[in-house]
Enzyme design. Structure first.
Site, PDB file in Angstrom:
ATOM      1  N   ASP A 194       0.899  -0.933  -0.010  1.00  0.00           N
ATOM      2  CA  ASP A 194      -0.083  -0.161  -0.041  1.00  0.00           C
ATOM      3  C   ASP A 194       0.756   1.153   0.090  1.00  0.00           C
ATOM      4  O   ASP A 194       1.904   1.143   0.348  1.00  0.00           O
ATOM      5  CB  ASP A 194      -1.044  -0.074   1.162  1.00  0.00           C
ATOM      6  CG  ASP A 194      -0.239  -0.065   2.423  1.00  0.00           C
ATOM      7  OD1 ASP A 194       0.958   0.207   2.450  1.00  0.00           O
ATOM      8  OD2 ASP A 194      -1.109  -0.386   3.512  1.00  0.00           O
TER       9      ASP A 194
ATOM     10  N   ASP B 286      -7.508  -7.299   2.057  1.00  0.00           N
ATOM     11  CA  ASP B 286      -6.452  -7.459   3.065  1.00  0.00           C
ATOM     12  C   ASP B 286      -7.072  -7.048   4.356  1.00  0.00           C
ATOM     13  O   ASP B 286      -7.913  -6.245   4.505  1.00  0.00           O
ATOM     14  CB  ASP B 286      -5.477  -6.683   2.437  1.00  0.00           C
ATOM     15  CG  ASP B 286      -5.434  -5.180   2.919  1.00  0.00           C
ATOM     16  OD1 ASP B 286      -4.961  -5.014   3.998  1.00  0.00           O
ATOM     17  OD2 ASP B 286      -6.075  -4.552   2.285  1.00  0.00           O
TER      18      ASP B 286
END
Length: 377
Positions: free
Chosen positions: A93, A268
C-alpha cells in the site's frame, strides 16, 4: 499510454467472479485474501505457515518500511521478496492511510504530505512520486497510488476535497510508474467516503487515467457494514470487468463474503493475526473467544473438521491455557488457525463460483456462523 492487463476472468456466478492475476513472482487466484505483513513479517507467524495455509500473495506497508529499515536498504538486498524470503507475489500500500492515522504533525498540500515519524519524530515528505519510488525499490508486484483517506463520518466538503486531491495524485503516480518493468502493476484507489456521487466520480476519474487494477479505499473506517456495501454497489458497476477489484482493509469473513457477492476480487486485513494475538479464533462456527472459561476443561479440538492441523490437533483446554497464561505459542497457534480459516474461506468461495453454487455456499456459510460454536461440555 495503453495499460497492459495481467488479469484473466475465468468464471462468473451472478456478480461473484473467479479469476487469476499473473505477477512477476507468481499467479494469484481470486477472490484472494492477502495476509498483512506490515514490516516485512507476519506477526506471530512464519512465512511457511502463510504459504501452507494457501496464501498466494501478501501485503507490505510502504509507510512502515520507508521508516524502518528503509526502502533503499531493502532494495540493496534485492527487494522485499528476497529480504523476507517470502519469494511470492507482494502488494504494497502507498502509505497514505498510515500517514493520516499514525504520523504526528502531518500537513497535506497539493505536493504531498509532510509528517513526523511515529518512531523517532524525524521529518519526512511523501509525495506521489516518492511513494512510487519507494514501492519500486521494495520491488512489490502491485503498487498503490498515494491517496488521502478520510475517516467517516466526515463533512461532504472534506470528502470531496480529499477525493479530488487523490485523483490528481493518481495522475502523478501513473506518470511516475511509467518506467516500471513489464508485468509490474499500479492500482488506482477510488475514494469518496459515503457519498455515492463522489464515489462514482472518483471511479470514473480513475478509469479515465487508466490503471492495471482498481481499489476501493476509505471504507471500513468507522461506517456501518450497510454503508460499506452500498458504496461497493455504487463503484463496482463502473469499474472495467476485465480488471481486478480490490477492497482495501477489509475485513471480517462476513464482509468479504458479501463483497465477493458484489463483484470484489481482492482483500487484506490485519484482523486474523491481530485477533489471534488477543485470544480470538475464526472458525466455521464464527469467532470464538478462547479466553472464556467454558473451554478450560474441554478436550475437544477447536474444529475437528478443519484441514489445518492446529485447529484439529490441540484441545480447547490447551489453547485456553496458552491464551490465559500469555504464552507466545497461543498467539502463534491462533494466528495460524485464523489465517488458515481465511484462506479456506477463499478456497471455498472460488470452488463455489467455479461450480455455479456461490449463493448456496454463501447461505450455508452464514447459517453456520449464525448457529455458533458447539455447545459446552
Amino acid at each position: 499510454m495503453t495499460v497492459a492487463n495481467h488479469f484473466e476472468l475465468l468464471r462468473t456466478d451472478g456478480t461473484a467472479r473467479r479469476g487469476q492475476l499473473t505477477t512477476p513472482h507468481g499467479v494469484v487466484r481470486t477472490p484472494a485474501f492477502m495476509p498483512v505483513g506490515t514490516l516485512g513479517a507476519m506477526k506471530s507467524l512464519h512465512w511457511r505457515d502463510v504459504r501452507d495455509a494457501g496464501a498466494d500473495i501478501v501485503l507490505g506497508n510502504t509507510y512502515h518500511l520507508m521508516l524502518r529499515p528503509g526502502a533503499e536498504r531493502v532494495a540493496s538486498f534485492g527487494g522485499l521478496q528476497k529480504f523476507t524470503t517470502w519469494n511470492g507475489p507482494m502488494l504494497t500500500d502507498s502509505g497514505g492511510f498510515q500517514v493520516m492515522s499514525l504520523a504526528q504533525l502531518r500537513k497535506v498540500t497539493e505536493q504531498g504530505v509532510t509528517f513526523r515519524s511515529h518512531i523517532d519524530g524525524a521529518k519526512f515528505e511523501l509525495t506521489p512520486e516518492r511513494a512510487i519510488e519507494i514501492q519500486r525499490l521494495l520491488n512489490s508486484d502491485i503498487a498503490m497510488q498515494l491517496d488521502e483517506c478520510v475517516r467517516l463520518p466526515a463533512e461532504h466538503a472534506d470528502i470531496d476535497r480529499a477525493m479530488q486531491l487523490s485523483l490528481r495524485w493518481a495522475e502523478r503516480c501513473k506518470r511516475a510508474f511509467e518506467t516500471a518493468p513489464d508485468g509490474y502493476m499500479l492500482f488506482g484507489i477510488a475514494q469518496g467516503g459515503d457519498v455515492p456521487a463522489l464515489r462514482r466520480a472518483s471511479a470514473q476519474g480513475l478509469i479515465d487515467i487508466g490503471f492495471h487494477g482498481y481499489a476501493i479505499g476509505g471504507l471500513a473506517v468507522g461506517e456501518p457494514q450497510a454503508v460499506m456495501l452500498a458504496m461497493i454497489e455504487e463503484v463496482v458497476p463502473i469499474l472495467p470487468s476485465d480488471r481486478p477489484r480490490y477492497l482495501m482493509g477489509v475485513g471480517t469473513p462476513d464482509d468479504m463474503l458479501e463483497a465477493v457477492a458484489r463483484g470484489v476480487d481482492m482483500f487484506d486485513c490485519v484482523m486474523p493475526t491481530r485477533n489471534g494475538r488477543h485470544g480470538m479464533a475464526f472458525t466455521r462456527y464464527g469467532q470464538i473467544n478462547m479466553r472464556n472459561a467454558r473451554h478450560q476443561d474441554d478436550p475437544r479440538p477447536l474444529d475437528e473438521e478443519s484441514t489445518w492441523p492446529a485447529a484439529r490437533d490441540y484441545s480447547r483446554a490447551y489453547l485456553h491455557h496458552l491464551v490465559r497464561s500469555g504464552e507466545t505459542l497461543g498467539a502463534m497457534l491462533l494466528s495460524e488457525i485464523n489465517i488458515a480459516y481465511y484462506q479456506s474461506l477463499m478456497q471455498g468461495i472460488r470452488a463455489a463460483i467455479e461450480a455455479g453454487t456461490f449463493e448456496e455456499f454463501r447461505a450455508h456459510t452464514r447459517e453456520c456462523w449464525a448457529r455458533g460454536d458447539i455447545p459446552p461440555r
